[in-house]
Structure formats: structure tokens, C-alpha cells
Design a protein around this motif. Structure first.
Motif, PDB file in Angstrom:
ATOM      1  N   LYS A 116      68.975  74.620  92.525  1.00 36.68           N
ATOM      2  CA  LYS A 116      68.702  74.888  94.301  1.00 36.68           C
ATOM      3  C   LYS A 116      67.079  74.723  94.277  1.00 36.68           C
ATOM      4  O   LYS A 116      66.202  74.587  95.043  1.00 36.68           O
ATOM      5  N   LYS A 117      66.195  75.186  93.142  1.00 32.68           N
ATOM      6  CA  LYS A 117      65.037  75.395  93.551  1.00 32.68           C
ATOM      7  C   LYS A 117      64.518  73.136  93.514  1.00 32.68           C
ATOM      8  O   LYS A 117      63.795  72.803  94.065  1.00 32.68           O
ATOM      9  N   ILE A 118      65.170  73.078  92.643  1.00 30.62           N
ATOM     10  CA  ILE A 118      64.708  70.787  92.602  1.00 30.62           C
ATOM     11  C   ILE A 118      65.501  70.744  94.010  1.00 30.62           C
ATOM     12  O   ILE A 118      64.740  69.681  94.383  1.00 30.62           O
ATOM     13  N   ARG A 119      66.050  71.063  94.969  1.00 33.05           N
ATOM     14  CA  ARG A 119      67.193  70.480  95.749  1.00 33.05           C
ATOM     15  C   ARG A 119      65.850  70.721  97.050  1.00 33.05           C
ATOM     16  O   ARG A 119      65.594  70.069  97.731  1.00 33.05           O
ATOM     17  N   ASP A 120      65.295  72.502  97.242  1.00 32.91           N
ATOM     18  CA  ASP A 120      64.332  72.733  97.826  1.00 32.91           C
ATOM     19  C   ASP A 120      63.309  72.162  97.876  1.00 32.91           C
ATOM     20  O   ASP A 120      62.421  71.904  99.073  1.00 32.91           O
ATOM     21  N   LYS A 121      62.681  71.387  96.798  1.00 32.84           N
ATOM     22  CA  LYS A 121      61.413  71.126  96.619  1.00 32.84           C
ATOM     23  C   LYS A 121      61.178  69.450  97.092  1.00 32.84           C
ATOM     24  O   LYS A 121      60.268  68.854  97.348  1.00 32.84           O
TER      25      LYS A 121
END
Length: 63
Positions: free
Chosen positions: A56-61
């Protein structure tokens, strides 16, 4: 108790009064393996949650 394997190792199955049918052996093995989902919940669920948060962190970035 660890299912039919435990009964065979401890010598309980060798007695003439303990003749289990294949259905009874399967049922006994099923009931003795019910603790496995507990291990999955305790050990693997935190790892999967960590992976989910990382993804989720990677997608949000990227957004």
C-alpha cells in the motif's frame, strides 16, 4: 495427542480393543490437526499484514 500416529507410537493401537476403521483414523487425524490454523494465524498473518502495508505504501507513492 497427535492423532493416530501418537496412538501407534505409544502402543495404544496394538491392543485388540483399539481397532480403528479407516474412517475413525481419518476423523481422529482431523481432530488432532485443528491446532494448525492457530499456528497460521499467529506466525503468518503478521507477515502477510506487513507485506500488505508495504504494498500500500508503494501504491500510494505512485499516485
Amino acid at each position: 495427542m497427535d492423532g493416530i500416529g501418537y496412538l501407534q507410537r505409544s502402543g495404544i493401537v496394538d491392543y485388540p480393543c483399539f481397532k480403528f476403521s479407516s474412517y475413525e483414523e481419518l476423523l481422529l487425524n482431523f481432530f488432532s490437526s485443528l491446532y494448525y490454523p492457530i499456528y497460521i494465524f499467529i506466525f503468518f498473518k503478521p507477515f502477510v499484514n506487513h507485506l500488505d502495508k508495504s504494498i500500500k505504501k508503494i501504491r500510494d507513492k505512485d499516485k
